[in-house]
Structures are given as C-alpha cells and as structure tokens.
Design a protein around this motif. Structure first.
Motif, PDB file in Angstrom:
ATOM      1  N   THR A  82       0.854  -1.189   0.000  1.00  0.00           N
ATOM      2  CA  THR A  82       0.000   0.000   0.000  1.00  0.00           C
ATOM      3  C   THR A  82       0.884   1.231   0.000  1.00  0.00           C
ATOM      4  OG1 THR A  82      -1.749  -1.150   1.229  1.00  0.00           O
ATOM      5  CG2 THR A  82      -1.775   1.260   1.290  1.00  0.00           C
ATOM      6  N   THR A  83       0.479   2.252  -0.731  1.00  0.00           N
ATOM      7  CA  THR A  83       1.178   3.531  -0.667  1.00  0.00           C
ATOM      8  C   THR A  83       0.178   4.621  -0.312  1.00  0.00           C
ATOM      9  OG1 THR A  83       0.877   3.958  -3.056  1.00  0.00           O
ATOM     10  CG2 THR A  83       2.944   2.899  -2.345  1.00  0.00           C
TER      11      THR A  83
ATOM     12  N   GLN B  60      -4.846  -2.175  -7.511  1.00  0.00           N
ATOM     13  CA  GLN B  60      -6.000  -2.978  -7.112  1.00  0.00           C
ATOM     14  C   GLN B  60      -7.125  -2.151  -6.494  1.00  0.00           C
ATOM     15  OE1 GLN B  60      -3.924  -5.646  -4.391  1.00  0.00           O
ATOM     16  NE2 GLN B  60      -3.745  -7.216  -5.983  1.00  0.00           N
ATOM     17  N   PHE B  61      -6.769  -1.022  -5.879  1.00  0.00           N
ATOM     18  CA  PHE B  61      -7.729  -0.246  -5.094  1.00  0.00           C
ATOM     19  C   PHE B  61      -7.107   1.117  -4.864  1.00  0.00           C
ATOM     20  CE2 PHE B  61      -9.455   1.245  -1.029  1.00  0.00           C
ATOM     21  CZ  PHE B  61     -10.788   0.857  -1.048  1.00  0.00           C
TER      22      PHE B  61
ATOM     23  N   LEU C 104      -4.390   7.340  -1.637  1.00  0.00           N
ATOM     24  CA  LEU C 104      -4.144   6.007  -1.082  1.00  0.00           C
ATOM     25  C   LEU C 104      -4.258   4.997  -2.216  1.00  0.00           C
ATOM     26  CD1 LEU C 104      -3.991   4.107   1.552  1.00  0.00           C
ATOM     27  CD2 LEU C 104      -6.450   3.864   1.174  1.00  0.00           C
ATOM     28  N   GLN C 105      -3.246   4.110  -2.336  1.00  0.00           N
ATOM     29  CA  GLN C 105      -3.257   3.122  -3.409  1.00  0.00           C
ATOM     30  C   GLN C 105      -2.806   1.754  -2.891  1.00  0.00           C
ATOM     31  OE1 GLN C 105      -0.703   6.005  -5.576  1.00  0.00           O
ATOM     32  NE2 GLN C 105      -1.823   5.315  -7.396  1.00  0.00           N
ATOM     33  N   ILE C 106      -3.462   0.709  -3.360  1.00  0.00           N
ATOM     34  CA  ILE C 106      -3.074  -0.662  -3.036  1.00  0.00           C
ATOM     35  C   ILE C 106      -2.616  -1.330  -4.326  1.00  0.00           C
ATOM     36  CG2 ILE C 106      -3.795  -2.862  -2.058  1.00  0.00           C
ATOM     37  CD1 ILE C 106      -5.967  -1.399  -0.526  1.00  0.00           C
ATOM     38  N   TRP C 107      -1.417  -1.917  -4.285  1.00  0.00           N
ATOM     39  CA  TRP C 107      -0.758  -2.444  -5.473  1.00  0.00           C
ATOM     40  C   TRP C 107      -0.573  -3.955  -5.382  1.00  0.00           C
ATOM     41  CZ3 TRP C 107       0.051   1.221  -9.131  1.00  0.00           C
ATOM     42  CH2 TRP C 107       0.076   2.569  -8.711  1.00  0.00           C
TER      43      TRP C 107
ATOM     44  N   ASP D 180       6.876  -3.405  -7.418  1.00  0.00           N
ATOM     45  CA  ASP D 180       7.309  -3.001  -8.757  1.00  0.00           C
ATOM     46  C   ASP D 180       6.237  -2.188  -9.464  1.00  0.00           C
ATOM     47  OD1 ASP D 180       9.741  -4.221  -8.437  1.00  0.00           O
ATOM     48  OD2 ASP D 180       9.187  -6.051  -9.512  1.00  0.00           O
ATOM     49  N   CYS D 181       4.981  -2.577  -9.322  1.00  0.00           N
ATOM     50  CA  CYS D 181       3.882  -1.826  -9.939  1.00  0.00           C
ATOM     51  C   CYS D 181       3.799  -0.416  -9.356  1.00  0.00           C
ATOM     52  CB  CYS D 181       2.563  -2.555  -9.722  1.00  0.00           C
ATOM     53  SG  CYS D 181       2.394  -4.110 -10.605  1.00  0.00           S
TER      54      CYS D 181
END
Length: 237
Positions: free
Chosen positions: A5-6, A39-40, A63-66, A70-71
């Motif tokens: 998550t970032t 993903q989200f 907020l990002q879920i990967w 690498d992605c």
C-alpha cells in the motif's frame, strides 16, 4: 513481495494549485482506473487541524493498493498524472506500507492483505481508520470528535496525524504515524477520552461501514514540514 500500500500526501501553496487539486478529486479517476497493478485506490481531501470537519484546501492525499512494489514504483517513476501532482505541490510525502492487520470493510470489502514480510527490527507503525457515518448521527459524531482526540496531538509517540475524507463530513478517515506499536496501543487502549469514544461508537452505532488497519512503513520518500518525517526509512531500509 506481495501486495503493498502507498499513501502520498500533497501540500499545495497557491489558490490555483489548490483549485486544481480539488478538481482532480473528480478528474483523476479516469486515469487511475487504467493503471496496471493498481488494485484499489481512494482520493482524499482533508480537514483542518484537530480533526475539524471544515476542509483544509491545501492538503490532499492518494491512497493506493498495489499487486506488488514493482507496480507501485513504476507508477511513481513514469506516471504523467503523478508528475502533475508533484509539480503543482509545495511538497509531498509518500510512504510504502506492509499490512499488519485489517478489520472491517471499505466500499463493501476489505482490500488489504496481511503481509508475510514484516521486519522485526522496524518499530514504526501506521494506522488508518475510516468510516461512513450515518446521516442522522453526523452532528453528534462531529461534536464529540475534538474530545475524543484531545490526548492524541500531545502524545510523544505520535510522528504525524491528519484527518482525511472521500466525501466531506460523511466519509472520514484518520491517518497516523507512530514511533512504535506500544505508543499506538497506549493511546488506543489507555487514553481515557479515546476509550470513551470507542464505547460511544458501540453504543450509538455511528457508522454504516468502518475499517481499521495497521501497517509497517518501510519506505519514506519526500518531505513534510520541510523534512522527511521518517529519515531512517528514506532508503527503504
């Protein structure tokens, strides 16, 4: 490494930059929906200091879920959208996170997967809580928020905190960074006002939907308040 998550926070200095960031709460969706490995995600505005429901037009977050790191790194290195966000901001801070625990639902499901690669020598903890507040209880909820958080901002174990939201007033989230699990637990379970707030939550059933998650931050990129809040993690250590 599996899912990461970032969260990236941006500070905008001028009226024009703030207005652009506000518009991107709507217009960034078309780009983000097409990002490989994402993903989200949630676009967040923020509230004024002290968890005030009035908007802070200068601060926004993504907020990002990967699928994997690498992605995430590819997006931050090559995305024209991200370059626009960075170029208009006064400063920005990005944390890479591994999930420790997550309970509840967000938009109908729990998007976070517990990481199997936790570093036992890394003491830092990030907490994210979010909820959709029942409309009939909005006034009662926001009236009580300042009391429930009064011991938070003076907590010596707290590194950073901010209130964010997907929809003003109604869909809110808190993001906090802590020196250790012990510091977070002390506030969450021993702070008189916070424990009382938890009791009100159960008694009044404020939320239509809620989620609580903890993470281990392992990379800290950029600055906030003129410095990297987690310099030890600036090289991904």
């Amino acid at each position: 490494m599996g899912q990461v998550t970032t969260i990236t926070i941006f500070k905008y200095p001028s009226f024009g930059a703030k207005f652009w960031a506000f518009l991107m709460m709507q217009f960034a969706h078309s780009h983000l929906k097409k990002v490989d490995g994402l993903q989200f995600y949630k676009l967040w505005g923020s509230g004024k200091e002290g968890f005030n429901p009035l908007p802070d037009w200068s601060t926004y977050a993504l907020l990002q879920i990967w699928e994997n790191e690498d992605c995430a790194s590819h997006f931050f290195e090559t995305s024209s959208l991200m370059e626009k966000y960075r170029s208009r901001s006064k400063e920005h801070w990005c944390l890479y996170l591994k999930n420790l625990i997550s309970r509840g639902e967000w938009s109908g499901s729990n998007p976070f997967k517990k990481s199997k690669e936790i570093d036992e020598n890394n003491p830092f903890v990030v907490a994210i809580t979010r909820a959709t507040i029942k409309t009939k209880l909005l006034y009662t909820f926001w009236k009580y928020v300042p009391v429930s958080q009064e011991q938070l901002l003076t907590n010596e174990g707290l590194i950073y905190t901010k209130g964010f939201g997907e929809v003003p007033i109604k869909q809110m989230a808190t993001f906090s960074v802590w020196k250790s699990k012990a510091a977070l637990d002390s506030f969450a379970y021993q702070s008189r006002t916070h424990v009382k707030a938890i009791g009100h939550t159960r008694e009044l059933k404020w939320y239509k939907e809620e989620l609580f998650s903890r993470f281990q931050p392992y990379r800290s990129i950029g600055t906030w308040g003129g410095k990297n809040p987690l310099p030890r993690l600036s090289n991904g250590e």
